[in-house]
Scaffold this motif. Sequence first.
Motif, PDB file in Angstrom:
ATOM      1  N   LYS A   1      56.448  28.297  26.537  1.00 15.23           N
ATOM      2  CA  LYS A   1      56.383  28.309  25.079  1.00 15.23           C
ATOM      3  C   LYS A   1      56.937  27.003  24.524  1.00 15.23           C
ATOM      4  N   LEU A   2      56.466  26.652  23.340  1.00 13.79           N
ATOM      5  CA  LEU A   2      56.892  25.453  22.637  1.00 13.79           C
ATOM      6  C   LEU A   2      57.141  25.825  21.187  1.00 13.79           C
ATOM      7  N   GLY A   3      58.247  25.345  20.622  1.00 19.22           N
ATOM      8  CA  GLY A   3      58.566  25.686  19.242  1.00 19.22           C
ATOM      9  C   GLY A   3      59.129  24.506  18.472  1.00 19.22           C
ATOM     10  N   TYR A   4      58.975  24.577  17.174  1.00 13.50           N
ATOM     11  CA  TYR A   4      59.472  23.547  16.262  1.00 13.50           C
ATOM     12  C   TYR A   4      60.074  24.249  15.060  1.00 13.50           C
ATOM     13  N   GLY A   5      61.228  23.768  14.611  1.00 15.29           N
ATOM     14  CA  GLY A   5      61.842  24.410  13.460  1.00 15.29           C
ATOM     15  C   GLY A   5      63.031  23.647  12.928  1.00 15.29           C
ATOM     16  N   ILE A   6      63.835  24.344  12.141  1.00 14.88           N
ATOM     17  CA  ILE A   6      65.016  23.752  11.524  1.00 14.88           C
ATOM     18  C   ILE A   6      66.262  24.450  12.075  1.00 14.88           C
ATOM     19  N   HIS A   7      67.390  23.750  11.985  1.00 12.09           N
ATOM     20  CA  HIS A   7      68.635  24.330  12.465  1.00 12.09           C
ATOM     21  C   HIS A   7      69.768  23.971  11.508  1.00 12.09           C
ATOM     22  N   TYR A   8      70.834  24.744  11.599  1.00  8.57           N
ATOM     23  CA  TYR A   8      72.051  24.465  10.849  1.00  8.57           C
ATOM     24  C   TYR A   8      73.179  24.302  11.864  1.00  8.57           C
ATOM     25  N   LYS A   9      73.603  23.077  12.070  1.00  8.65           N
ATOM     26  CA  LYS A   9      74.703  22.717  12.980  1.00  8.65           C
ATOM     27  C   LYS A   9      74.511  23.271  14.386  1.00  8.65           C
ATOM     28  N   LYS A  10      73.271  23.338  14.844  1.00  9.05           N
ATOM     29  CA  LYS A  10      72.908  23.849  16.166  1.00  9.05           C
ATOM     30  C   LYS A  10      73.344  25.297  16.368  1.00  9.05           C
ATOM     31  N   TRP A  11      73.757  25.960  15.317  1.00  6.67           N
ATOM     32  CA  TRP A  11      74.292  27.305  15.393  1.00  6.67           C
ATOM     33  C   TRP A  11      73.247  28.342  15.015  1.00  6.67           C
ATOM     34  N   VAL A  12      72.457  28.062  13.995  1.00  2.00           N
ATOM     35  CA  VAL A  12      71.393  28.960  13.537  1.00  2.00           C
ATOM     36  C   VAL A  12      70.084  28.178  13.571  1.00  2.00           C
ATOM     37  N   THR A  13      69.057  28.779  14.175  1.00  2.00           N
ATOM     38  CA  THR A  13      67.750  28.124  14.238  1.00  2.00           C
ATOM     39  C   THR A  13      66.679  29.049  13.662  1.00  2.00           C
ATOM     40  N   LEU A  14      65.685  28.441  13.077  1.00  2.00           N
ATOM     41  CA  LEU A  14      64.534  29.164  12.554  1.00  2.00           C
ATOM     42  C   LEU A  14      63.315  28.294  12.791  1.00  2.00           C
ATOM     43  N   GLY A  15      62.344  28.818  13.539  1.00  2.00           N
ATOM     44  CA  GLY A  15      61.191  27.997  13.860  1.00  2.00           C
ATOM     45  C   GLY A  15      59.940  28.801  14.116  1.00  2.00           C
ATOM     46  N   ILE A  16      58.841  28.074  14.245  1.00  2.00           N
ATOM     47  CA  ILE A  16      57.553  28.659  14.590  1.00  2.00           C
ATOM     48  C   ILE A  16      57.269  28.258  16.033  1.00  2.00           C
ATOM     49  N   HIS A  17      56.930  29.256  16.853  1.00  2.00           N
ATOM     50  CA  HIS A  17      56.743  29.018  18.284  1.00  2.00           C
ATOM     51  C   HIS A  17      55.387  29.557  18.721  1.00  2.00           C
ATOM     52  N   THR A  18      54.881  29.009  19.805  1.00  2.00           N
ATOM     53  CA  THR A  18      53.653  29.468  20.428  1.00  2.00           C
ATOM     54  C   THR A  18      53.721  29.152  21.915  1.00  2.00           C
ATOM     55  N   GLY A  19      52.790  29.665  22.659  1.00  2.00           N
ATOM     56  CA  GLY A  19      52.788  29.400  24.091  1.00  2.00           C
ATOM     57  C   GLY A  19      51.693  30.178  24.777  1.00  2.00           C
ATOM     58  N   ILE A  20      51.929  30.455  26.064  1.00  2.00           N
ATOM     59  CA  ILE A  20      50.965  31.217  26.847  1.00  2.00           C
ATOM     60  C   ILE A  20      51.738  32.066  27.850  1.00  2.00           C
ATOM     61  N   ASP A  21      51.307  33.308  28.026  1.00  2.00           N
ATOM     62  CA  ASP A  21      51.890  34.236  28.991  1.00  2.00           C
ATOM     63  C   ASP A  21      50.781  34.735  29.904  1.00  2.00           C
ATOM     64  N   TYR A  22      51.088  34.837  31.194  1.00  2.00           N
ATOM     65  CA  TYR A  22      50.126  35.316  32.167  1.00  2.00           C
ATOM     66  C   TYR A  22      50.784  36.385  33.029  1.00  2.00           C
ATOM     67  N   LYS A  23      50.184  37.584  33.060  1.00  2.00           N
ATOM     68  CA  LYS A  23      50.665  38.690  33.903  1.00  2.00           C
ATOM     69  C   LYS A  23      49.678  38.843  35.061  1.00  2.00           C
ATOM     70  N   TRP A  24      50.144  38.653  36.295  1.00  2.00           N
ATOM     71  CA  TRP A  24      49.276  38.671  37.469  1.00  2.00           C
ATOM     72  C   TRP A  24      48.673  40.043  37.725  1.00  2.00           C
ATOM     73  N   ASP A  25      49.507  41.074  37.807  1.00  2.00           N
ATOM     74  CA  ASP A  25      49.008  42.395  38.187  1.00  2.00           C
ATOM     75  C   ASP A  25      47.998  42.959  37.197  1.00  2.00           C
ATOM     76  N   GLN A  26      48.205  42.725  35.924  1.00  2.00           N
ATOM     77  CA  GLN A  26      47.306  43.267  34.900  1.00  2.00           C
ATOM     78  C   GLN A  26      46.184  42.306  34.522  1.00  2.00           C
ATOM     79  N   LYS A  27      46.215  41.105  35.105  1.00  2.00           N
ATOM     80  CA  LYS A  27      45.214  40.076  34.797  1.00  2.00           C
ATOM     81  C   LYS A  27      45.097  39.891  33.284  1.00  2.00           C
ATOM     82  N   PHE A  28      46.240  39.625  32.688  1.00  2.00           N
ATOM     83  CA  PHE A  28      46.361  39.543  31.231  1.00  2.00           C
ATOM     84  C   PHE A  28      46.897  38.167  30.856  1.00  2.00           C
ATOM     85  N   VAL A  29      46.160  37.456  30.033  1.00  2.00           N
ATOM     86  CA  VAL A  29      46.575  36.153  29.522  1.00  2.00           C
ATOM     87  C   VAL A  29      46.621  36.251  28.004  1.00  2.00           C
ATOM     88  N   ALA A  30      47.763  35.871  27.418  1.00  2.00           N
ATOM     89  CA  ALA A  30      47.915  36.005  25.964  1.00  2.00           C
ATOM     90  C   ALA A  30      48.607  34.781  25.384  1.00  2.00           C
TER      91      ALA A  30
END
Length: 179
Positions: A65-94
């Motif tokens: 996953k990769l995300g970009y956002g804003i932070h306050y003193k590295k203590w609180v973060t808020l961002g929009i993230h995306t990525g890719i997940d792959y489950k072998w047994d269920q043959k599921f890519v999301a």
Amino acid sequence: MKYFLFAFLLFFCINPKLCAQERKFTYIQFDVAVSITGNPERNETEDYPGQKNNAFFVPDGLGSKLGYGIHYKKWVTLGIHTGIDYKWDQKFVAVPVYLNLGLSPKVGEETRIVLQAGYGKGFALGRGNLSGEYKKIRLGIGSDDFTLFAEIAQYEIALHKEKTIGNISLGVSLISFDY
């Protein structure tokens, strides 16, 4: 002319103060994780006589996953993230697209405990227009820029007679606050 001069003076009086406070408040986060599941063949020896598979957990997928956002003193973060997940047994890519809220209090001089929660939408690849809600929660420990974590994620997508697809993952997160 009077307004132009006023705007010109206002710009040059305020501009040095804004440049002097050049504080960066954005971050970029990159994660790599391995999904694990319970071993369904634990202690079975039919395929290899004399050998036992005693592992409680086995790998069941990969995610990044990769995300970009804003932070306050590295203590609180808020961002929009995306990525890719792959489950072998269920043959599921999301592909999840989600809003991520994180808390990272310091518990030592250089150590932080990381708690992140994400909520958004998940899209299955190669399954038509199959999509649904995506939820995740993460607990980790690390420094300002490197974290080891455990994560539980769930896709509200019906697949193979199941209402939801979930996974438990272990991974590494790299965060750059100097972006």
